[in-house]
Each structure stands twice: as C-alpha cells, then as structure tokens.
Design an enzyme around this catalytic site. Structure first.
Site, mmCIF file in Angstrom:
data_model
loop_
_atom_site.group_PDB
_atom_site.id
_atom_site.type_symbol
_atom_site.label_atom_id
_atom_site.label_comp_id
_atom_site.label_asym_id
_atom_site.label_seq_id
_atom_site.Cartn_x
_atom_site.Cartn_y
_atom_site.Cartn_z
ATOM 1 N N PRO A 87 23.110 20.389 22.725
ATOM 2 C CA PRO A 87 23.837 20.810 21.599
ATOM 3 C C PRO A 87 23.700 22.318 21.055
ATOM 4 O O PRO A 87 24.712 22.800 20.466
ATOM 5 C CB PRO A 87 23.500 19.667 20.632
ATOM 6 C CG PRO A 87 22.330 19.220 20.982
ATOM 7 C CD PRO A 87 22.045 19.534 22.382
ATOM 8 N N GLU A 114 14.618 13.155 21.590
ATOM 9 C CA GLU A 114 14.669 14.357 20.705
ATOM 10 C C GLU A 114 14.784 15.755 21.307
ATOM 11 O O GLU A 114 14.907 16.593 20.565
ATOM 12 C CB GLU A 114 13.620 14.114 19.780
ATOM 13 C CG GLU A 114 13.825 13.447 18.133
ATOM 14 C CD GLU A 114 14.418 12.310 18.382
ATOM 15 O OE1 GLU A 114 14.134 11.323 19.349
ATOM 16 O OE2 GLU A 114 15.448 11.876 17.784
ATOM 17 N N ARG A 152 38.293 20.129 38.747
ATOM 18 C CA ARG A 152 39.899 20.000 38.882
ATOM 19 C C ARG A 152 40.225 21.517 39.055
ATOM 20 O O ARG A 152 41.268 21.949 39.275
ATOM 21 C CB ARG A 152 40.477 19.497 37.632
ATOM 22 C CG ARG A 152 40.411 20.181 36.133
ATOM 23 C CD ARG A 152 40.713 19.309 35.350
ATOM 24 N NE ARG A 152 42.398 18.972 35.136
ATOM 25 C CZ ARG A 152 43.100 19.936 34.563
ATOM 26 N NH1 ARG A 152 42.700 21.207 34.214
ATOM 27 N NH2 ARG A 152 44.415 20.172 34.878
ATOM 28 N N ASP A 167 48.593 24.331 32.338
ATOM 29 C CA ASP A 167 47.512 23.865 31.514
ATOM 30 C C ASP A 167 47.657 24.401 30.213
ATOM 31 O O ASP A 167 47.534 25.695 29.992
ATOM 32 C CB ASP A 167 46.164 23.873 32.187
ATOM 33 C CG ASP A 167 45.856 22.751 33.148
ATOM 34 O OD1 ASP A 167 46.624 21.992 33.450
ATOM 35 O OD2 ASP A 167 44.732 22.874 33.802
HETATM 36 N N1 ADE Z 1 23.454 16.708 24.276
HETATM 37 C C1 ADE Z 1 23.558 15.960 23.136
HETATM 38 N N2 ADE Z 1 24.608 16.470 22.472
HETATM 39 C C2 ADE Z 1 25.182 17.562 23.309
HETATM 40 C C3 ADE Z 1 26.343 18.275 23.092
HETATM 41 N N3 ADE Z 1 27.216 18.307 21.981
HETATM 42 N N4 ADE Z 1 26.440 19.121 24.304
HETATM 43 C C4 ADE Z 1 25.708 19.013 25.423
HETATM 44 N N5 ADE Z 1 24.701 18.419 25.260
HETATM 45 C C5 ADE Z 1 24.367 17.569 24.485
#
Ligand code: ADE
Length: 221
Positions: A87, A114, A152, A167
């Site tokens: 994330p 985690e 793609r 697209d």
């Molecule tokens: N792992 C957990 N959340 C994620 C996200 N938003 N993007 C990429 N990997 C992740």
C-alpha cells in the site's frame, strides 16, 4: 514474450482470474507466460515457515527475508523488474501499465499480514506498487489487477475489435457512453444521434460526452 512470475503464500487465489477470457488467450497465443510460485516452497525452515513476529514487538506476522530472497534469486535474470505490491508503493495507473507491458520479465512479490521484512524492499525490489490508498489483506488481488491491466496492453493481446486505443485513460479522457440493441428498453432510449448514421455528428457527440464524463468524475482532461 512477457514473462510474469508471482511469489505468493496463496497460489490457489490465481488460477480463476488467470484462466479466463483475455488473460487465458494471451497465454495460449504465447504472448505472455505467467507462473505462480508458493513462497513457502523456497523456505529452508523444516516446517516451511515463511513469516515470523516483528523485532521490537507489535501485532501480527512479518514475511521473512530468506524464502523471498531465494525465490527471487532463482527466478531473476538481467531483464527482470522485481515489484513488491504494497500500500505504500507508487500509485498504479495506465501509464505505469503501458510501461510494464514493454518489459520482458516481471517478478511480483505479494506482501501479506502486517508486512514484509524491510530488507526485501532495500536489497531486492526495483519498484513498489500500490493499486490505491486503501489496505487489502495482501498483495494477491493487487497483483491480479496489475497483471490484467499490463497483459491487455501487450501488443497482439487485444484484437482489432477490442483495441485499447479508445480506452478510457489512454487519451486522458474517459470513454464516451456506449449503447447496443434494443433501441428502447422499458422506456429508456438510445440517443437519437447514434441511430442517425451521420458519422461526423456521432464523432462530435462522443467527444462532447467524453469531456462531460471526465469533468464530472473530477479527473483532468
Ligand atoms: N497490499 C495491501 N494493500 C495493497 C494495496 N492497496 N496495493 C498494493 N498492495 C497492497
């Protein structure tokens, strides 16, 4: 040929998504090759353990460095990009997908729990990618999102009929609204201009609608 290797604790999550439709056809046409590897299979622990508690304390389990190092080392070549889905990574978008579609080899590491031991990011990973500002239970769904968007865009994967040129996002604009038969459904009508046969007018209408849609979604045209 684009080779994609995925390292995950949950290889069983992938066949459904990879085994259908355009992704399946791309593999059949030998335009891409996708292999999914279980991180545990690289573990030197006698119980095939691939996670452990964090140094310094705190909740949850952290993916350990050894199985991921050995997995990447056995898959890597001089053309490889090593991507950690997390994330905190760079936000995935169409431009990033287009760029990755021109690579020869992607290794995707799916984080879990985690987190992943920081030495993986420091010493192995070339790119960290996030699919958006929200936290999922792991990198598996993000890896599938990335694979879908990248594959793609590999030349030859989409036929002429499905061309990616029009697209949403490729032109910076969202795609115009589309309709198909019937002309009317429960009182809901297809815009008259699309039935007119006037191709100039249709083009104009589509451009106007694209701009309207893009503006409404608050994305930059
Ligand atoms: N792992 C957990 N959340 C994620 C996200 N938003 N993007 C990429 N990997 C992740």
């Amino acid at each position: 040929m684009l080779q994609i290797d995925v390292l995950t604790l949950f290889p069983g999550m992938f066949p459904g998504v990879l085994g259908e439709s355009i992704l399946k056809r791309a593999e059949k046409k030998r335009l891409v090759r996708i292999a999914v590897h279980d991180i545990r299979s690289y573990s030197r622990d006698k119980h095939k353990k691939a996670d452990d508690t964090p140094y310094g304390g705190g909740p949850g389990m952290i993916l350990t460095v050894q199985p991921i190092f050995d997995g990447v080392r056995s898959l890597k070549n001089k053309n490889s990009k090593v991507i950690l889905l997390s994330p905190g990574g760079k936000r995935f978008d169409q431009a990033l997908a287009n760029g990755l579609a021109r690579q020869k080899h992607l290794i995707l590491i799916c984080g879990r729990y985690e987190g992943v031991d920081e030495r993986v990011s420091k010493a192995l990973v070339t790119d960290e990618v996030s699919i958006g500002d929200y936290v999922l239970t792991g990198g598996e769904v993000p890896a599938m999102v990335l694979i879908d968007a990248v594959v793609r865009m590999v030349p030859g994967v989409l036929g002429n009929k499905e061309s990616a040129v029009s697209d949403s996002f490729q032109s910076g604009l969202l795609e115009y609204p589309q309709y198909t038969r019937p002309r009317e459904y429960k009182g809901l009508k297809v815009p008259q201009v699309l039935l007119s046969g006037d191709h100039e007018k249709i083009k104009e209408w589509r451009m106007k609608e694209s701009l309207k849609k893009t503006k409404k979604s608050k994305r930059k045209a």
